[in-house]
Scaffold this motif. Structure first.
Motif, short mmCIF file in Angstrom:
data_model
loop_
_atom_site.label_atom_id
_atom_site.label_comp_id
_atom_site.label_asym_id
_atom_site.label_seq_id
_atom_site.Cartn_x
_atom_site.Cartn_y
_atom_site.Cartn_z
N LYS A 3 0.92 -1.08 0.14
CA LYS A 3 0.13 -0.31 -0.03
C LYS A 3 0.72 1.46 -0.51
O LYS A 3 1.08 2.10 -0.57
N ILE A 4 2.28 0.95 0.80
CA ILE A 4 2.54 2.40 1.05
C ILE A 4 3.84 2.77 -0.33
O ILE A 4 3.86 3.96 -0.76
N LEU A 5 4.10 1.45 -1.12
CA LEU A 5 4.09 1.57 -2.20
C LEU A 5 3.71 2.33 -3.92
O LEU A 5 3.99 2.97 -4.64
N ASN A 6 2.49 1.29 -3.84
CA ASN A 6 1.10 2.44 -4.74
C ASN A 6 1.28 3.57 -4.62
O ASN A 6 0.75 4.32 -5.38
N LEU A 7 1.41 3.80 -2.81
CA LEU A 7 0.73 5.29 -2.55
C LEU A 7 2.03 6.45 -3.18
O LEU A 7 1.90 7.68 -4.20
N LEU A 8 3.68 6.27 -3.13
CA LEU A 8 4.33 6.58 -2.62
C LEU A 8 5.28 6.08 -3.95
O LEU A 8 6.24 7.42 -5.14
N LEU A 9 5.50 5.25 -4.95
CA LEU A 9 6.17 5.18 -5.75
C LEU A 9 5.24 4.73 -7.08
O LEU A 9 4.97 3.90 -7.47
N ARG A 11 4.95 3.36 -10.78
CA ARG A 11 5.67 2.81 -11.31
C ARG A 11 4.18 1.49 -12.06
O ARG A 11 3.32 1.44 -12.56
N PHE A 53 0.05 7.22 -7.20
CA PHE A 53 -0.52 7.26 -6.54
C PHE A 53 -1.17 6.47 -5.72
O PHE A 53 -2.68 6.80 -5.50
#
Length: 181
Positions: A3-9, A11, A53
């Motif tokens: 979830k953190i990767l989906n919001l911040l990175l 890709r 995001f």
């Protein structure tokens, strides 16, 4: 963590999805990772999307759609008991990558899971021949179990002709008359 990767990175993501036919066209239902064992849809496709995001942008079908994998009709067969202790046989599917058992599920990821399926005796632990394969879908898992069962059933009669030949020559009787002192 995802979830953190989906919001911040931002890709690109590639994953298989389940599709439903609503009459006019196919509609994405969910990722294959969320399909439960026994659930059935109309098709499967591989999609590539840009994740920004947590939002999905630019969806594109990379491959497919393919028909939903159908589970074949499997004829039940009785597993013979252990040849050593007459104990009950049990089928297991293991993965050394995952370091343990593999359970039946609808989808095993785009790369699949490298498995060994075999039958073992629940009482003494004797193990039959292994069936090795890479599984991707529930159908592959069931096929691995069927193949492991087939190998267990055939292993007991595999060298029966050698035993019968030895028995006909009297080589299976102990003590043998010629061996006495």
């Amino acid at each position: 963590m995802n979830k953190i990767l989906n919001l911040l990175l931002p890709r690109f993501l590639t994953e298989e999805v389940a599709l439903h036919d609503n009459g006019d066209h196919l509609v994405i239902v969910c990722p294959m990772t969320e399909v439960k064992p026994g659930e059935r849809f109309h098709a499967v496709a591989t999609m590539r999307v840009f994740n920004l995001f947590g939002r999905t942008l630019l969806p594109r079908m990379v491959s497919g759609p393919w028909p939903w994998p159908s589970i074949p009709d499997i004829e039940p067969s009785e597993l013979p008991p252990c040849p050593f202790c007459e104990g009950p046989p049990s089928i297991t599917v293991q993965s050394f990558e995952l370091r343990g058992p593999v359970y039946r599920q609808a989808f095993y990821g785009c790369a699949g899971v490298d498995i060994d399926a075999y039958v073992f005796c629940h009482a003494c632990g004797a193990q039959g021949p292994q069936y090795e394969n890479v599984i991707f879908h529930e159908v592959d898992y069931l096929s691995a179990e069927v193949e492991a069962a087939r190998l267990w059933i055939e292993r007991s009669a595999k060298h029966r002709d050698l035993y019968d030949g030895s028995a006909a020559d009297g080589l299976t009787i102990y003590p043998r008359r010629g061996n006495r002192a």
